[in-house]
Scaffold this motif. Structure first.
Motif, PDB file in Angstrom:
ATOM      1  N   TYR A 113       1.659  -0.336  14.253  1.00  0.00           N
ATOM      2  CA  TYR A 113       2.303  -0.776  13.017  1.00  0.00           C
ATOM      3  C   TYR A 113       3.162   0.300  12.328  1.00  0.00           C
ATOM      4  N   CYS A 169       2.914   2.032   9.478  1.00  0.00           N
ATOM      5  CA  CYS A 169       3.145   1.884   8.045  1.00  0.00           C
ATOM      6  C   CYS A 169       3.625   3.226   7.489  1.00  0.00           C
ATOM      7  N   SER A 170       4.403   3.199   6.435  1.00  0.00           N
ATOM      8  CA  SER A 170       5.114   4.406   5.993  1.00  0.00           C
ATOM      9  C   SER A 170       4.194   5.522   5.515  1.00  0.00           C
ATOM     10  N   GLU A 181      -6.077  -7.262   9.628  1.00  0.00           N
ATOM     11  CA  GLU A 181      -4.821  -7.434   8.893  1.00  0.00           C
ATOM     12  C   GLU A 181      -4.620  -8.897   8.492  1.00  0.00           C
ATOM     13  N   GLN A 233      -3.692  -3.345   0.315  1.00  0.00           N
ATOM     14  CA  GLN A 233      -3.018  -2.063   0.069  1.00  0.00           C
ATOM     15  C   GLN A 233      -2.196  -2.060  -1.216  1.00  0.00           C
ATOM     16  N   MET A 237       5.824   0.305   1.800  1.00  0.00           N
ATOM     17  CA  MET A 237       4.751   0.672   2.731  1.00  0.00           C
ATOM     18  C   MET A 237       5.028   0.217   4.170  1.00  0.00           C
ATOM     19  N   ARG A 238       6.011  -0.670   4.319  1.00  0.00           N
ATOM     20  CA  ARG A 238       6.329  -1.273   5.618  1.00  0.00           C
ATOM     21  C   ARG A 238       5.167  -2.113   6.149  1.00  0.00           C
ATOM     22  N   ARG A 239       4.516  -2.809   5.217  1.00  0.00           N
ATOM     23  CA  ARG A 239       3.472  -3.752   5.622  1.00  0.00           C
ATOM     24  C   ARG A 239       4.123  -5.014   6.165  1.00  0.00           C
ATOM     25  N   ARG A 240       3.366  -5.818   6.913  1.00  0.00           N
ATOM     26  CA  ARG A 240       3.946  -6.953   7.635  1.00  0.00           C
ATOM     27  C   ARG A 240       3.586  -8.299   6.999  1.00  0.00           C
TER      28      ARG A 240
END
Length: 438
Positions: free
Chosen positions: A162, A164-165, A239, A266, A276-279
């Motif tokens: 993933y 995430c950032s 997730e 989060q 955060m670059r979450r999906r």
């Protein structure tokens, strides 16, 4: 060729920092050494070998690892100290120069520990480093551990794709990979044969199960549900975009899967989730919570939240707080954001000061306390099945219901690792558990 005589009459001490996945892997390392005749150290006993499995999820975690390694060196003077885990993979040279460290093993090498112990002689200057680059981590090493509370932790997946950032885990654990469903079923059968009653499925990103074997997470839980002798399974952190409606419906009607979910949010701000670059977004997250509660109104839902990430303005935090308050969840696990070298989050300009982070954490912890109290209150007077644990504290023993309500009862050795139907009564004295009557 390994000289097995090196291990004769040796004593080992094991130390694990961080997640349940680390505990499962440490347990496997212990089994590997035990097969060569290495005995686990008793309390206060000096060890010949010390294995430290580290965490590196935050800067504080790194600091705690360094402190623990130095402390262990003092507790076991002359012991051969092996350090592995995420901190060892991310910063192997730094770890190798901590006083007392003799060997640093990366993620790919940790479960092949026997190959690297040699003659167990202390190193005079700096420990040896044996670690692959993260891009070269390919293998999946099965692990299953038992804690002292009757639960077993079964590693079903490792690694994460993933990126995430804010997170270093993909750099510490490598890409997503897993064992086969057949191998997981076999391990569950072995747990049942040993008398184990509860298994927690653990991994880095368990909803991603099947990437390396062409299988799926739903097929995994269906297969495990058929293993006789296991009373209950719990699904560890999964997730929100990977827990499918099909999986939720299956858990609701399964034989053995508990109505208990741990889902990372989060942030409750869509703007922060993008940073955060979450999906997923908050709309999808809310839908998943409502879906679970629709088919399992009594389900326990724990949620991870990070506060104070770069870019989290006052407005964004208020959006997050309001969203979280509105969710029908049971408990929050609140973490303060920690800067991690090499992450994309460091490119975000807005930085939250420590005092503000602390204040925001406290607000969310207060919400968590209220929600947990309310969840427990709604179950007082109801029947539940409790699996009782071994730990004795102040003449009392504890256990958990299927939906993760902690209960307390006067200690009775005949109840250890046994399931009983109980009536959930009122709170215990310090309001940490419900009292029960059999």
């Amino acid at each position: 060729m390994i000289d097995k005589t090196v291990f004769e009459n040796k004593i080992a001490a094991y130390y694990t920092l961080g997640c349940k996945l680390n505990f499962a892997e440490t347990s496997t390392i212990g089994k590997v050494l035990a097969e060569q005749g290495v005995r686990k150290a008793r309390p206060s006993e000096k060890a010949d070998i010390c294995v430290v499995n580290t965490c590196s999820v935050t800067e504080l975690a790194d600091k705690k690892c360094r402190q623990a390694i130095r402390r262990i060196g003092k507790q076991h003077p002359g012991a051969f100290i092996v350090v592995t885990g995420c901190y060892a993979q991310l910063k192997p040279e730094e770890v190798s120069h901590i006083e007392g460290v003799d060997l640093v093993l990366g993620a790919e090498q940790k479960l092949d520990i026997l190959m690297y112990l040699d003659d167990l002689k202390k190193k005079k200057e700096g420990g040896a480093v044996i670690a692959s680059q993260t891009k070269d981590i390919r293998s999946f090493s099965p692990s299953c551990s038992a804690d002292d509370r009757t639960r077993h932790f079964l590693k079903v997946q490792d690694g994460c794709d993933y990126f995430c950032s804010y997170c270093t885990i993909p750099f510490a654990r490598g890409r997503s990979r897993n064992g086969t469903i057949a191998s997981m079923v076999k391990q569950a059968e072995e747990v049942a044969a040993s008398g184990g009653k509860e298994i927690v499925l653990t991994g880095v990103n368990i909803g991603d199960f099947g990437k390396s074997t062409g299988e799926t997470f739903i097929d995994l839980i269906r297969a495990l549900d058929e293993v006789e002798g296991i009373v209950r399974y719990r699904i560890s952190s999964i997730e929100p975009n990977l827990i499918t409606d099909e999986a939720i419906d299956f858990v609701a009607h399964s034989k053995r899967f508990a109505p208990h979910f741990h889902i990372p949010l989060q942030s409750g701000s869509d703007d922060v989730l993008k940073l955060m670059r979450r999906r997923y977004d908050t709309t999808l997250f809310r839908y998943k919570i409502e879906k679970i509660k629709e088919v399992m109104p009594h389900a326990f839902i724990g949620v991870d939240v990070i506060v104070g990430t770069r870019g989290e303005t006052d407005t964004y935090f208020e959006d997050a707080r309001t969203f979280i308050e509105s969710l029908d969840i049971s408990q929050l696990h609140v973490f303060s954001y920690s800067e991690r070298p090499g992450t994309q989050a460091l490119k975000i300009d807005y930085v939250v000061d420590p005092k503000t982070k602390h204040a925001r954490s406290q607000q969310l912890l207060d919400i968590s306390d209220r929600k947990l109290h309310t969840f427990y209150e709604t179950h007082i007077g109801k029947q539940a099945n409790v699996l009782f644990e071994q730990t004795r504290k102040g003449g009392m023993m504890h256990g958990f219901t299927e939906n993760y309500i902690k209960v307390e009862i006067p200690y009775d050795s005949s109840l250890v690792n046994e399931t009983r139907q109980v009536i959930l009564e009122g709170w215990n004295e310090d309001k940490t558990a419900l009292q029960v009557y059999l």
